[in-house]
Design a protein around this motif. Structure first.
Motif, PDB file in Angstrom:
ATOM      1  N   GLU A   1     -38.578  91.966  37.538  1.00 52.27           N
ATOM      2  CA  GLU A   1     -37.434  92.674  36.965  1.00 52.27           C
ATOM      3  C   GLU A   1     -37.067  93.917  37.772  1.00 52.27           C
ATOM      4  O   GLU A   1     -35.896  94.284  37.866  1.00 52.27           O
ATOM      5  N   THR A   2     -38.062  94.570  38.328  1.00 51.23           N
ATOM      6  CA  THR A   2     -37.789  95.740  39.168  1.00 51.23           C
ATOM      7  C   THR A   2     -37.884  95.401  40.656  1.00 51.23           C
ATOM      8  O   THR A   2     -37.728  96.272  41.498  1.00 51.23           O
ATOM      9  N   GLN A   3     -38.150  94.118  40.945  1.00 49.42           N
ATOM     10  CA  GLN A   3     -38.310  93.627  42.319  1.00 49.42           C
ATOM     11  C   GLN A   3     -39.294  94.496  43.103  1.00 49.42           C
ATOM     12  O   GLN A   3     -38.981  95.105  44.127  1.00 49.42           O
ATOM     13  N   GLU A   4     -40.507  94.529  42.560  1.00 52.04           N
ATOM     14  CA  GLU A   4     -41.615  95.268  43.149  1.00 52.04           C
ATOM     15  C   GLU A   4     -42.869  94.408  43.109  1.00 52.04           C
ATOM     16  O   GLU A   4     -42.889  93.351  42.476  1.00 52.04           O
ATOM     17  N   SER A   5     -43.910  94.884  43.762  1.00 48.62           N
ATOM     18  CA  SER A   5     -45.239  94.289  43.666  1.00 48.62           C
ATOM     19  C   SER A   5     -46.236  95.413  43.429  1.00 48.62           C
ATOM     20  O   SER A   5     -45.930  96.596  43.632  1.00 48.62           O
ATOM     21  N   ARG A   6     -47.437  95.034  43.005  1.00 50.65           N
ATOM     22  CA  ARG A   6     -48.556  95.967  42.944  1.00 50.65           C
ATOM     23  C   ARG A   6     -49.772  95.276  43.519  1.00 50.65           C
ATOM     24  O   ARG A   6     -50.007  94.087  43.271  1.00 50.65           O
TER      25      ARG A   6
ATOM     26  N   GLY B   1     -49.370  90.728  52.676  1.00 47.84           N
ATOM     27  CA  GLY B   1     -48.742  89.454  53.007  1.00 47.84           C
ATOM     28  C   GLY B   1     -48.234  88.744  51.780  1.00 47.84           C
ATOM     29  O   GLY B   1     -47.126  88.189  51.760  1.00 47.84           O
ATOM     30  N   HIS B   2     -49.045  88.749  50.713  1.00 51.22           N
ATOM     31  CA  HIS B   2     -48.600  88.191  49.432  1.00 51.22           C
ATOM     32  C   HIS B   2     -47.322  88.888  48.951  1.00 51.22           C
ATOM     33  O   HIS B   2     -46.359  88.244  48.512  1.00 51.22           O
ATOM     34  N   ALA B   3     -47.352  90.203  48.994  1.00 49.10           N
ATOM     35  CA  ALA B   3     -46.221  90.985  48.485  1.00 49.10           C
ATOM     36  C   ALA B   3     -44.948  90.705  49.281  1.00 49.10           C
ATOM     37  O   ALA B   3     -43.853  90.594  48.713  1.00 49.10           O
ATOM     38  N   PHE B   4     -45.089  90.584  50.591  1.00 51.55           N
ATOM     39  CA  PHE B   4     -43.916  90.291  51.420  1.00 51.55           C
ATOM     40  C   PHE B   4     -43.347  88.923  51.076  1.00 51.55           C
ATOM     41  O   PHE B   4     -42.122  88.746  50.997  1.00 51.55           O
ATOM     42  N   HIS B   5     -44.229  87.958  50.857  1.00 49.06           N
ATOM     43  CA  HIS B   5     -43.792  86.611  50.474  1.00 49.06           C
ATOM     44  C   HIS B   5     -42.918  86.671  49.219  1.00 49.06           C
ATOM     45  O   HIS B   5     -41.833  86.088  49.172  1.00 49.06           O
ATOM     46  N   SER B   6     -43.396  87.396  48.219  1.00 55.05           N
ATOM     47  CA  SER B   6     -42.612  87.531  46.985  1.00 55.05           C
ATOM     48  C   SER B   6     -41.268  88.203  47.248  1.00 55.05           C
ATOM     49  O   SER B   6     -40.242  87.813  46.676  1.00 55.05           O
ATOM     50  N   SER B   7     -41.270  89.192  48.123  1.00 58.65           N
ATOM     51  CA  SER B   7     -40.049  89.981  48.334  1.00 58.65           C
ATOM     52  C   SER B   7     -38.922  89.165  48.943  1.00 58.65           C
ATOM     53  O   SER B   7     -37.749  89.408  48.650  1.00 58.65           O
ATOM     54  N   VAL B   8     -39.243  88.194  49.796  1.00 60.34           N
ATOM     55  CA  VAL B   8     -38.181  87.420  50.442  1.00 60.34           C
ATOM     56  C   VAL B   8     -37.590  86.377  49.497  1.00 60.34           C
ATOM     57  O   VAL B   8     -36.615  85.699  49.848  1.00 60.34           O
ATOM     58  N   LEU B   9     -38.164  86.262  48.299  1.00 61.51           N
ATOM     59  CA  LEU B   9     -37.667  85.311  47.307  1.00 61.51           C
ATOM     60  C   LEU B   9     -36.890  85.980  46.178  1.00 61.51           C
ATOM     61  O   LEU B   9     -36.386  85.292  45.286  1.00 61.51           O
TER      62      LEU B   9
ATOM     63  N   GLN C   1     -44.426  99.382  54.695  1.00 64.53           N
ATOM     64  CA  GLN C   1     -44.302 100.835  54.673  1.00 64.53           C
ATOM     65  C   GLN C   1     -43.759 101.314  53.332  1.00 64.53           C
ATOM     66  O   GLN C   1     -44.222 102.318  52.775  1.00 64.53           O
ATOM     67  N   MET C   2     -42.797 100.591  52.793  1.00 68.60           N
ATOM     68  CA  MET C   2     -42.256 100.937  51.479  1.00 68.60           C
ATOM     69  C   MET C   2     -43.341 100.847  50.408  1.00 68.60           C
ATOM     70  O   MET C   2     -43.429 101.704  49.518  1.00 68.60           O
ATOM     71  N   ALA C   3     -44.198  99.827  50.498  1.00 68.40           N
ATOM     72  CA  ALA C   3     -45.275  99.672  49.517  1.00 68.40           C
ATOM     73  C   ALA C   3     -46.233 100.858  49.556  1.00 68.40           C
ATOM     74  O   ALA C   3     -46.677 101.356  48.513  1.00 68.40           O
ATOM     75  N   PHE C   4     -46.553 101.342  50.768  1.00 68.90           N
ATOM     76  CA  PHE C   4     -47.416 102.518  50.892  1.00 68.90           C
ATOM     77  C   PHE C   4     -46.715 103.766  50.347  1.00 68.90           C
ATOM     78  O   PHE C   4     -47.305 104.549  49.597  1.00 68.90           O
ATOM     79  N   GLU C   5     -45.470 103.954  50.742  1.00 67.15           N
ATOM     80  CA  GLU C   5     -44.746 105.175  50.373  1.00 67.15           C
ATOM     81  C   GLU C   5     -44.463 105.259  48.876  1.00 67.15           C
ATOM     82  O   GLU C   5     -44.448 106.354  48.301  1.00 67.15           O
ATOM     83  N   LYS C   6     -44.253 104.110  48.237  1.00 71.16           N
ATOM     84  CA  LYS C   6     -43.945 104.105  46.811  1.00 71.16           C
ATOM     85  C   LYS C   6     -45.178 103.955  45.932  1.00 71.16           C
ATOM     86  O   LYS C   6     -45.064 103.797  44.723  1.00 71.16           O
ATOM     87  N   SER C   7     -46.349 104.013  46.551  1.00 76.07           N
ATOM     88  CA  SER C   7     -47.622 103.946  45.803  1.00 76.07           C
ATOM     89  C   SER C   7     -47.723 102.668  44.974  1.00 76.07           C
ATOM     90  O   SER C   7     -47.956 102.699  43.770  1.00 76.07           O
ATOM     91  N   TRP C   8     -47.575 101.557  45.648  1.00 81.63           N
ATOM     92  CA  TRP C   8     -47.712 100.260  44.992  1.00 81.63           C
ATOM     93  C   TRP C   8     -49.154  99.740  45.059  1.00 81.63           C
ATOM     94  O   TRP C   8     -49.437  98.654  44.575  1.00 81.63           O
TER      95      TRP C   8
END
Length: 601
Positions: A366-371, A391-399, A339-346
């Motif tokens: 560095e900004t702990q984001e994905s695109r 799913g890829h983005a979530f994987h990165s986020s937990v690391l 939901q954050m990815a949708f809301e922040k236009s990633w």
């Protein structure tokens, strides 16, 4: 409503002219010089070696994050607009810095090899280093195979105008591809490669698919010589590098990169090979539903529309809502993240000319984001793609909160998180079917992934094996490359198609990626590995989310075999695990064959 275009200004404002990007790249140069100096002065016999190495790794992490941040941003610009020449030039400037980093890495790895086994073992048990002990040992292992610092630096420097340049040259060639298409009104449109591919493989009208596929093949055939040059020199450079390092097995690097054994790879493909016939039967039945005797290449992903039903479509906002709702049933944390990815236009999802084909997820540490990059077209397949990349983005986020070294997970386990997310969506749509015709349509949509993993990806693997073998003997002519591609497709599909895709080797980006050789078998691994995780989730007593995140956090800290043993209690070198996943696919095939039987009598 969610934005269809991504926000890149929050990373570096101003696009390819960004002053902030300039500043970060200048800082990166300074950090590289500092790192190089510190690495050269690093002494393995220093009594403060633990503290010194920990400090060195901290600086290394800043540099690695800086490279990733800048590279992801520039790649995003070039993906969204293939005509952005400034972004391409700045990307060239960024990659020109990599030999400095690579030389420092070479020096450090070789210094690791000077440490005795006992001292190394003692070093890795220290509180400061034990978390990254596995990754440091990988670096030390690789250090034993390195040439001299001077030789490695020459190779890395030449790679800029060799391996890397040929890969970038492919992007330049693809940017020139235009596929003419005549619409129902008789107007001729010029489609980009990405637009044409989506329409060719997904249009409900079989005549449109057939006509577009013929045009598609012709366009890639016309430039086959250029693509053959690119592929020959890209892989030729890689093979020359292997030879200089005394490596004769071209699978050695991709297997080590994916942290998996040849035994695991053989067990996976061997088990799949034994289960091809039911999949061929599925493809034949689907072709019959289209009024054909045998499946043709362009019809594999086409929707099945029966009993006057219309294919279910999702607007972008509907897709987002559907994904969020079903993610939440398995993992509230994954749903909140999406939901954050949708809301922040990633996410870059707009269907427009000038974009690269395909889709991907890239990290911004560095900004702990994905695109996320894709071209969304309202089909159920695109909903699955969107879930896949999330799913890829979530994987990165937990690391994000662990050391950078332990964030460097390989492609095979990367495809696990993405495919798991895709499975959630596929099963959710299937369970929501209200009629037999809709269930057939959705079973087919779910099976498309299995067909890709067991047949298409297998063809890519066979082709790449054959091409590397031939390339070791010299340049391979475009006609020969095309013959290899068709032969690989016939073998992988068990001769189950009436029409193949001879110039698939030219049209597929994955053969031309410079940083990861054999960009194929990890997909199939991730698909089946994710099925094991999904099965575990279905049987979970409520603590699945934490177990899943724990597995993801370990993906760069151990071998694939150890990861499976620790979190799933399975042996990947045995066929049992792979067969269990395939059996889930065969169950769906049986349902499909039963439901469609009345339509082909």
């Amino acid at each position: 409503m969610y934005a269809l275009t991504w926000d890149l200004d929050s990373i570096f404002p101003g696009g390819s002219q960004s002053k902030e990007l300039t500043g970060r790249m200048e800082l990166l140069e300074e950090q590289l010089k500092d790192y190089q100096s510190k690495v050269k002065n690093f002494e393995v016999k220093d009594r403060d070696i633990t503290a010194n190495l920990a400090a060195l790794l901290n600086l290394r992490e800043k540099i690695a994050n800086g490279f990733s941040q800048c590279s992801s941003f520039l790649n995003a610009l070039m993906s969204a607009d293939v005509t952005d020449v400034d972004a391409k030039i700045r990307y060239g400037k960024l990659t020109s810095l990599s030999p400095i980093f690579q030389l420092s890495e070479t020096i450090l790895a070789k210094k690791f090899t000077e440490i005795s086994d006992q001292d190394w073992s003692d070093l890795l048990t220290s509180d400061a280093l034990k978390t990254v002990a596995f990754r440091l040992s990988e670096i030390r292992r690789d250090g034993n195979e390195l040439l001299s610092e001077e030789a490695e630096n020459i190779i890395n420097t030449l790679s800029l105008d060799g391996l890397n340049a040929w890969s970038q040259h492919y992007d330049t060639l693809v940017a020139t591809i235009e596929i003419p298409f005549t619409d129902e009104a008789g107007n001729i449109q010029k489609l980009s490669a990405g637009q044409a591919f989506n329409k060719m493989m997904g249009d409900p009208d079989k005549k449109v698919r057939a006509a577009l596929f013929a045009t598609w093949e012709n366009v890639w055939r016309e430039k086959a010589d250029l693509f053959a040059d690119t592929l020959n020199h890209l892989d030729g450079f890689r093979l020359s590098t292997y030879k200089l390092h005394g490596t004769t097995d071209y699978l050695k690097q991709p297997l080590e990169y994916n942290r998996m054994s040849k035994a695991t790879l053989d067990a996976m493909w061997g088990t799949i090979q034994k289960n091809k016939q039911p999949i061929v039967d599925f493809l034949t039945r689907k072709a019959q539903l289209f009024g054909k005797e045998k499946m043709e290449w362009q019809d594999q992903d086409a929707p099945i529309i029966l009993d006057g039903m219309t294919e279910r479509t999702f607007t972008y906002d509907e897709a987002a809502a559907f994904i969020l709702d079903n993610f939440r049933k398995f993992s509230p944390k994954m749903a909140d993240f999406a939901q954050m990815a949708f809301e922040k236009s990633w996410i870059e999802a707009e269907d427009r000319p000038g974009k690269r084909p395909g889709g991907y997820c890239t990290e911004l540490p560095e900004t702990q984001e994905s695109r996320i990059f894709m071209t969304y077209s309202n089909s159920i397949n695109e909903v699955a793609t969107l879930a896949h990349e999330l799913g890829h983005a979530f994987h990165s986020s937990v690391l994000w909160d662990i050391p950078r070294l332990n964030q460097d997970y390989a492609m095979n386990v990367a495809e696990t998180a993405s495919t798991f997310a895709e499975l959630i969506v596929a099963d959710a749509t299937l369970k929501g079917a209200t009629t037999k015709a809709e269930k057939i349509n959705l079973l087919d949509a779910k099976m498309q992934n299995a067909i890709a993993m067991f047949m298409n990806i297998h063809a890519r693997f066979i082709f790449e094996n054959d091409f590397y073998t031939a390339r070791q003997q010299g340049l391979v002519a475009p006609e020969k490359i095309t013959e290899m591609m068709v032969a690989a497709q016939k073998e992988a599909y068990a001769d189950g198609l009436a029409k193949y895709h001879p110039h698939f080797w030219a049209a597929k980006l994955h053969f031309f990626i410079d940083d990861v050789p054999f960009y194929n078998f990890p997909y199939t691994f991730g698909y089946l590995f994710s099925m094991g995780i999904y099965a575990q989730a279905m049987k979970s007593d409520g603590n699945f989310e934490d177990q899943y995140i724990a597995l993801l956090r370990d993906t760069a800290a151990m071998t694939t075999e150890d990861l499976a043993q620790k979190h799933l209690n399975v042996d990947l070198t045995k066929p049992d695990f792979w067969q269990a996943g395939i059996d889930m696919v065969l169950h769906d095939i049986n349902d499909f064959m039963t439901l469609t039987e009345e339509y082909v009598k």
